[in-house]
Design a protein around this motif. Structure first.
Motif, PDB file in Angstrom:
ATOM      1  N   GLY A 104     -10.425  12.765  15.927  1.00  0.00           N
ATOM      2  CA  GLY A 104     -11.078  12.095  17.046  1.00  0.00           C
ATOM      3  C   GLY A 104     -11.376  10.644  16.714  1.00  0.00           C
ATOM      4  N   VAL A 105     -10.296   9.874  16.528  1.00  0.00           N
ATOM      5  CA  VAL A 105     -10.460   8.476  16.129  1.00  0.00           C
ATOM      6  C   VAL A 105     -10.538   7.596  17.371  1.00  0.00           C
ATOM      7  CG1 VAL A 105      -9.344   6.542  14.960  1.00  0.00           C
ATOM      8  CG2 VAL A 105      -9.258   8.841  13.947  1.00  0.00           C
ATOM      9  N   ASN A 106     -11.502   6.666  17.373  1.00  0.00           N
ATOM     10  CA  ASN A 106     -11.595   5.664  18.437  1.00  0.00           C
ATOM     11  C   ASN A 106     -11.518   4.286  17.801  1.00  0.00           C
ATOM     12  OD1 ASN A 106     -12.308   7.270  20.966  1.00  0.00           O
ATOM     13  ND2 ASN A 106     -13.764   8.047  19.449  1.00  0.00           N
ATOM     14  N   LEU A 107     -10.662   3.435  18.394  1.00  0.00           N
ATOM     15  CA  LEU A 107     -10.511   2.091  17.816  1.00  0.00           C
ATOM     16  C   LEU A 107      -9.992   1.142  18.894  1.00  0.00           C
ATOM     17  CD1 LEU A 107     -10.529   0.431  15.087  1.00  0.00           C
ATOM     18  CD2 LEU A 107      -8.086   0.952  14.942  1.00  0.00           C
ATOM     19  N   ASN A 108     -10.599  -0.034  18.987  1.00  0.00           N
ATOM     20  CA  ASN A 108     -10.098  -1.073  19.887  1.00  0.00           C
ATOM     21  C   ASN A 108      -9.728  -2.307  19.086  1.00  0.00           C
ATOM     22  OD1 ASN A 108     -11.037   0.817  21.700  1.00  0.00           O
ATOM     23  ND2 ASN A 108     -11.694  -0.769  23.174  1.00  0.00           N
ATOM     24  N   VAL A 109      -8.603  -2.898  19.460  1.00  0.00           N
ATOM     25  CA  VAL A 109      -8.181  -4.118  18.773  1.00  0.00           C
ATOM     26  C   VAL A 109      -7.902  -5.168  19.841  1.00  0.00           C
ATOM     27  CG1 VAL A 109      -6.453  -5.176  17.270  1.00  0.00           C
ATOM     28  CG2 VAL A 109      -7.169  -2.807  16.864  1.00  0.00           C
ATOM     29  N   ALA A 110      -8.589  -6.290  19.728  1.00  0.00           N
ATOM     30  CA  ALA A 110      -8.407  -7.366  20.711  1.00  0.00           C
ATOM     31  C   ALA A 110      -7.213  -8.224  20.316  1.00  0.00           C
ATOM     32  CB  ALA A 110      -9.674  -8.220  20.762  1.00  0.00           C
ATOM     33  N   PRO A 111      -6.618  -8.938  21.268  1.00  0.00           N
ATOM     34  CA  PRO A 111      -5.488  -9.814  20.927  1.00  0.00           C
ATOM     35  C   PRO A 111      -5.904 -10.807  19.862  1.00  0.00           C
ATOM     36  CG  PRO A 111      -5.752  -9.656  23.315  1.00  0.00           C
ATOM     37  CD  PRO A 111      -6.931  -8.971  22.706  1.00  0.00           C
ATOM     38  N   GLY A 112      -5.035 -10.994  18.865  1.00  0.00           N
ATOM     39  CA  GLY A 112      -5.336 -11.927  17.787  1.00  0.00           C
ATOM     40  C   GLY A 112      -6.154 -11.328  16.664  1.00  0.00           C
ATOM     41  N   ASP A 113      -6.662 -10.143  16.849  1.00  0.00           N
ATOM     42  CA  ASP A 113      -7.419  -9.468  15.791  1.00  0.00           C
ATOM     43  C   ASP A 113      -6.520  -9.109  14.619  1.00  0.00           C
ATOM     44  OD1 ASP A 113      -9.981  -9.422  16.590  1.00  0.00           O
ATOM     45  OD2 ASP A 113     -10.068  -7.271  17.088  1.00  0.00           O
ATOM     46  N   VAL A 114      -7.073  -9.174  13.418  1.00  0.00           N
ATOM     47  CA  VAL A 114      -6.403  -8.621  12.250  1.00  0.00           C
ATOM     48  C   VAL A 114      -7.333  -7.548  11.701  1.00  0.00           C
ATOM     49  CG1 VAL A 114      -5.513  -9.053   9.937  1.00  0.00           C
ATOM     50  CG2 VAL A 114      -5.208 -10.769  11.737  1.00  0.00           C
ATOM     51  N   VAL A 115      -6.929  -6.281  11.897  1.00  0.00           N
ATOM     52  CA  VAL A 115      -7.779  -5.174  11.492  1.00  0.00           C
ATOM     53  C   VAL A 115      -7.212  -4.538  10.239  1.00  0.00           C
ATOM     54  CG1 VAL A 115      -8.716  -2.926  12.148  1.00  0.00           C
ATOM     55  CG2 VAL A 115      -8.512  -4.743  13.854  1.00  0.00           C
ATOM     56  N   SER A 116      -7.996  -4.528   9.169  1.00  0.00           N
ATOM     57  CA  SER A 116      -7.563  -3.826   7.962  1.00  0.00           C
ATOM     58  C   SER A 116      -8.170  -2.433   7.970  1.00  0.00           C
ATOM     59  CB  SER A 116      -8.022  -4.568   6.713  1.00  0.00           C
ATOM     60  OG  SER A 116      -7.279  -5.753   6.571  1.00  0.00           O
ATOM     61  N   ILE A 117      -7.347  -1.446   7.608  1.00  0.00           N
ATOM     62  CA  ILE A 117      -7.856  -0.088   7.483  1.00  0.00           C
ATOM     63  C   ILE A 117      -7.855   0.271   6.015  1.00  0.00           C
ATOM     64  CG2 ILE A 117      -7.549   2.323   8.141  1.00  0.00           C
ATOM     65  CD1 ILE A 117      -6.070   1.401  10.605  1.00  0.00           C
ATOM     66  N   ILE A 118      -9.033   0.598   5.502  1.00  0.00           N
ATOM     67  CA  ILE A 118      -9.143   0.993   4.104  1.00  0.00           C
ATOM     68  C   ILE A 118      -9.659   2.430   4.043  1.00  0.00           C
ATOM     69  CG2 ILE A 118      -9.501  -1.365   3.266  1.00  0.00           C
ATOM     70  CD1 ILE A 118     -12.507  -0.688   3.105  1.00  0.00           C
ATOM     71  N   GLY A 119      -9.583   2.989   2.867  1.00  0.00           N
ATOM     72  CA  GLY A 119     -10.020   4.370   2.709  1.00  0.00           C
ATOM     73  C   GLY A 119      -9.185   5.031   1.639  1.00  0.00           C
ATOM     74  N   SER A 120      -9.728   6.120   1.081  1.00  0.00           N
ATOM     75  CA  SER A 120      -8.997   6.764  -0.006  1.00  0.00           C
ATOM     76  C   SER A 120      -7.785   7.496   0.560  1.00  0.00           C
ATOM     77  CB  SER A 120      -9.904   7.754  -0.737  1.00  0.00           C
ATOM     78  OG  SER A 120     -10.532   8.588   0.199  1.00  0.00           O
ATOM     79  N   SER A 121      -6.854   7.835  -0.322  1.00  0.00           N
ATOM     80  CA  SER A 121      -5.648   8.504   0.168  1.00  0.00           C
ATOM     81  C   SER A 121      -6.034   9.871   0.716  1.00  0.00           C
ATOM     82  CB  SER A 121      -4.616   8.638  -0.943  1.00  0.00           C
ATOM     83  OG  SER A 121      -5.213   9.168  -2.096  1.00  0.00           O
ATOM     84  N   GLY A 122      -5.378  10.255   1.821  1.00  0.00           N
ATOM     85  CA  GLY A 122      -5.738  11.494   2.495  1.00  0.00           C
ATOM     86  C   GLY A 122      -6.789  11.316   3.562  1.00  0.00           C
ATOM     87  N   SER A 123      -7.248  10.086   3.726  1.00  0.00           N
ATOM     88  CA  SER A 123      -8.281   9.861   4.735  1.00  0.00           C
ATOM     89  C   SER A 123      -7.680   9.762   6.133  1.00  0.00           C
ATOM     90  CB  SER A 123      -9.051   8.579   4.416  1.00  0.00           C
ATOM     91  OG  SER A 123      -8.152   7.484   4.394  1.00  0.00           O
ATOM     92  N   GLY A 124      -6.333   9.629   6.232  1.00  0.00           N
ATOM     93  CA  GLY A 124      -5.674   9.634   7.532  1.00  0.00           C
ATOM     94  C   GLY A 124      -5.263   8.267   8.027  1.00  0.00           C
ATOM     95  N   LYS A 125      -5.392   7.240   7.160  1.00  0.00           N
ATOM     96  CA  LYS A 125      -5.140   5.891   7.676  1.00  0.00           C
ATOM     97  C   LYS A 125      -3.651   5.645   7.966  1.00  0.00           C
ATOM     98  CE  LYS A 125      -5.594   3.911   2.977  1.00  0.00           C
ATOM     99  NZ  LYS A 125      -5.291   5.158   2.276  1.00  0.00           N
ATOM    100  N   THR A 126      -2.781   6.146   7.076  1.00  0.00           N
ATOM    101  CA  THR A 126      -1.349   5.978   7.334  1.00  0.00           C
ATOM    102  C   THR A 126      -0.920   6.780   8.552  1.00  0.00           C
ATOM    103  OG1 THR A 126      -0.704   5.409   5.090  1.00  0.00           O
ATOM    104  CG2 THR A 126       0.939   6.558   6.418  1.00  0.00           C
ATOM    105  N   THR A 127      -1.478   7.991   8.679  1.00  0.00           N
ATOM    106  CA  THR A 127      -1.142   8.823   9.850  1.00  0.00           C
ATOM    107  C   THR A 127      -1.556   8.128  11.139  1.00  0.00           C
ATOM    108  OG1 THR A 127      -1.458  10.792   8.502  1.00  0.00           O
ATOM    109  CG2 THR A 127      -1.448  11.096  10.874  1.00  0.00           C
ATOM    110  N   LEU A 128      -2.724   7.491  11.111  1.00  0.00           N
ATOM    111  CA  LEU A 128      -3.192   6.760  12.290  1.00  0.00           C
ATOM    112  C   LEU A 128      -2.179   5.689  12.687  1.00  0.00           C
ATOM    113  CD1 LEU A 128      -5.393   6.043  14.358  1.00  0.00           C
ATOM    114  CD2 LEU A 128      -6.395   4.546  12.622  1.00  0.00           C
TER     115      LEU A 128
END
Lengths: 262, 229, 287
Positions: free
Chosen positions: A30-54
């Motif tokens: 149940g991930v919610n995320l908004n990215v505005a134009p021009g935003d640079v959003v870094s996703i961090i977290g340990s492996s298995g946290s789901g960031k690559t899948t996202l």
């Protein structure tokens, strides 16, 4: 493109309540995320946290079971017909994927094509540009990533850093609305990481909207407008880099940061 | 020595006399082999794709086809198509397939099974990232196959493809058993007529070697073309 | 009404039925391959192409030989035109399967009549009686059969080539005894062995020896005939008495009746001698 699928909030990327499972294993809860134009959003977290899948869901390399993803107001991958959620046609999905550019951890260059041909393939086949125009764009972008002299080289003749820069050129040449970076420097020898990060940094400075999954905390801190910390399939904490790194609120983030800090 | 020369002269005169016969046999062999290789390659690639990308039932069906086709000896396949399948087709549609067509189908079935299996192997040996990279720049499934997967898989397919094509050429000699007037029949006919057996069989061996070696050279030429990277 | 008798009524119904149902009448007629062949306009004869003088491709690239002439003879009997025939060239193994699957109407391919085969197909009356004979080279180790026999009597080893099969030894001993029997996998290799001198002679079909001696009197000679005989007949798919009867009539009349000259010409062309002519009066074949 019916009006019900169109959103006008102004955000380029909207992710609502995204659920994704591999079999019994729920990876995104149940991930919610908004990215505005021009935003640079870094996703961090340990492996298995789901960031690559996202990231892979945003590009539809993974199907997801529930939730919505909208890019520039268009719902991605699924449509409602008669109250049922249906996967779009393969062709429609291909068209939507062209809106985003993806850079892979393992580069995934086409080994049978030269650097230039790697870049022009999408321009010719997807955007259907004439050969000359495609070559022109490819040369421009290869020059931007510092590889003007490697246009005719095959991937096997390039270093890892050079290959990844071709990978970036291949993605941005398609003029995507959004760039996705999946641990773009993790497979590189340490001495080659810098050249790739600086190319990504240049793109960020040019105003490209980007979502970057990374292990490079220094880079996340310097380049991002926002940092998202993922933990166990959910967004644990998000905010401006200085706030997140300087003043982590949750215990998990504190532990994560202390582990990654060198 | 003079005896050898005279028997060689005698043989060459016989070959010359049998020229129309041998040529028409060679044409038939070439026709059968080329059509069987083309058909076998086309269907082999399609079946190979089905093995990789098809649903569970389709994959199982193709796998059974491939295993059965590879497990049955060539001659049995030829007889099955000529006597059994042909009969079923006649009963269903009234159309009688020629012996040549039956032979081509049987040879193509064999080749398609071989090529399907090697296509599957070659595609599955490619990293998954290749098709993902293709997807990521917005290529459709077909575009990915043609522009990304095949050009890479073909390097692995070619050497075995050459073997399969050679098998088809060798297999054409079996077509004589269903009355296709192919090259080896022509050789046997010429040998029987002239009562010169060894020399004609030796000659046949030479011709088949040249054909199969030609295919191999062609394969190597293709390999060199795809081996630039 | 009274005047309408039963036989006349029956005849009337039959006429009406025939007039109404042409298709029915045809269906009745098509129960034999004979009518199918007549409708088609040519007969399909199965034969080989690699055995002189039975069936082979001649210098004009035409199929020729005694079997082929039998096929033409049947075509002539059907259509009064010996060119109304399509030959299907087949390997000996394909003779029976091709009949059973209707790929051929009849097979004339030096087919030995035996009871095993007669369980699968039906044979016509025989059109030739084959035996074996010894083929000797003219410039070989022995000047003639007497010289060969003398050498055998002196205890010398004499090599005789023969086509490999279950009864190969017996076949050779039908013509000559106390020799070394060399079996070869193909008929051609038997001749090759004789030509090259690896064998002092070859035991092959009588017809082969007759043809070779006729063609190459400078190279070959007849070294004696065997005593065992086997009959060659054409064969048809079983269960079609009308067609079998027709084929029999065609062959029988060729050997005993009006068409004898055609049969005799063919016989002489391939075997070098003329068969005895049929006698008028009492039909001798019924004796």
């Amino acid at each position: 493109m019916t009006s019900q699928n169109r959103q006008t909030s102004g955000d380029l990327l909207i992710i609502e309540n995204l659920h994704k499972s591999f079999g019994d294993l729920e990876v995104l809860k149940g991930v919610n995320l908004n990215v505005a134009p021009g935003d640079v959003v870094s996703i961090i977290g340990s492996s298995g946290s789901g960031k690559t899948t996202l990231l892979r869901c945003i590009n539809l390399l993974e199907e997801f079971q529930a939730g919505r993803i909208l890019i520039d107001g268009d719902e991605i991958g699924y449509r409602n017909s008669g109250g049922k959620r249906r996967l779009m046609s393969e062709r429609a999905i291909a068209r939507q994927r062209a809106m985003t550019g993806m850079v892979f951890q393992t580069f995934n260059l086409f080994p049978h094509l030269t650097a230039q041909a790697n870049v022009t393939l999408g321009l010719r086949k997807v955007r259907r540009l004439p050969r000359e125009e495609a070559n022109e764009i490819a040369r421009t972008w290869l020059a931007r990533v510092g590889l003007a002299d490697k246009a005719d080289s095959y991937p096997a003749q390039l270093s890892g850093g050079q290959q990844q820069r071709v990978g970036i050129a291949r993605a941005v040449a398609m003029s995507p609305k959004l760039m996705l970076f999946d641990e773009a420097t993790s497979a590189l020898d340490p001495e080659l990481v810098g050249e790739v990060l600086s190319v990504i940094g240049d793109l960020a400075n040019d105003g490209m909207t980007m979502v970057v999954v990374t292990h490079e905390m220094q880079f996340a801190r310097e380049v991002s407008s926002r940092v998202v910390f993922m933990s166990e399939g959910l967004i644990g904490e998000e905010g401006k880099p200085e706030a997140l790194f300087g003043n982590p609120k949750s215990q998990r983030l504190k532990e994560f940061l202390s582990r990654t800090r060198t | 020595m003079t005896e050898l020369l005279s028997s060689l002269t005698e043989f060459l005169v016989a070959v010359r006399g049998a020229q129309p016969l041998l040529l028409s046999g060679l044409v038939k062999t070439a026709e059968a082999a080329i059509l069987a290789i083309l058909l076998g390659t086309a269907f082999g690639l399609i079946f190979g794709l089905m093995l990789v990308y098809g649903g569970k039932i389709l994959r199982l069906a193709v796998k059974i086809y491939v295993d059965v086709a590879r497990g049955i000896p060539g001659l049995v396949k030829i007889f099955t198509v000529y006597y059994l399948v042909n009969q079923l087709v006649i009963e269903a549609t009234g159309y009688r397939m020629s012996a040549m067509l039956c032979g081509i189908i049987a040879l193509a079935i064999h080749a398609s099974a071989q090529i399907a299996e090697m296509t599957r192997g070659a595609i599955q040996a490619l990293p998954r990232g290749q098709s993902e990279a293709g997807k990521a720049i917005g290529l459709t499934f077909g575009q990915i196959q043609f522009n990304v997967i095949f050009p890479q898989a073909i390097r692995q397919i070619l050497p075995t493809w050459v073997t399969s094509a050679g098998e088809v050429v060798k297999g054409t000699t079996l077509l004589s058993l269903i009355s296709v007037p192919e090259f080896f029949v022509a050789i046997k006919e010429a040998a029987a007529r002239e009562y010169i057996f060894f020399s004609f069989y030796l000659f046949a061996m030479l011709v088949y070697f040249v054909i199969i070696y030609g295919i191999e050279l062609f394969g190597r030429h293709l390999e060199a073309r795809f081996n630039k990277y | 009404m009274q005047s309408c008798s039963v036989p006349r009524l029956a005849a009337g119904i039959l006429v009406a039925a025939t007039a109404f149902s042409v298709a029915g009448a045809q269906a009745q007629q098509a129960e034999s391959k004979l009518y199918e062949i007549l409708d088609r306009g040519h007969v399909i004869v199965g034969t080989g192409s690699t055995n002189v003088p039975w069936h082979f491709v001649d210098d004009e690239n035409e199929l020729a030989g005694f079997d082929v002439d039998m096929g033409k003879l049947i075509a002539k009997a059907l259509f009064d035109d010996e060119t109304k025939v399509e030959f299907v060239k087949q390997a000996p193994d394909a003779r029976i399967p091709n009949l059973l699957t209707d790929k051929t109407d009849i097979t004339c391919q030096f087919m030995t009549i035996n009871t095993q085969r007669a369980q699968k197909v039906e044979f016509t009356i025989p059109y030739y009686r084959e035996g074996v004979a010894l083929l000797m080279p003219k410039n070989g180790r022995f000047e003639n059969r007497e010289a060969m026999d003398a050498a055998i009597a002196d205890g010398e080893t004499v090599h005789i080539a023969v086509l490999q099969n279950a009864g190969a030894e017996d076949t050779v001993h039908d013509v000559i005894s106390d020799v070394q029997v060399d079996q070869y996998e193909e008929q051609g290799l038997v001749f090759e062995a004789v030509d090259s001198g690896r064998a002092d002679g070859g035991v092959v079909d009588l017809s082969n020896v007759m043809w070779l001696v006729k063609q190459h009197p400078d190279r070959y000679m007849l070294g004696g005939k065997g005593t065992l005989a086997q009959s060659y007949g054409c064969a048809v798919k079983p269960g079609d008495q009308i067609w079998l009867n027709f084929a029999n009539a065609a062959l029988r009349e060729a050997m005993n009746g009006r068409t004898f000259p055609e049969y005799a010409d063919a016989f002489e062309r391939w075997f070098g001698e003329r068969p005895p002519a049929p006698q008028t009066g009492f039909p001798a074949e019924l004796r």
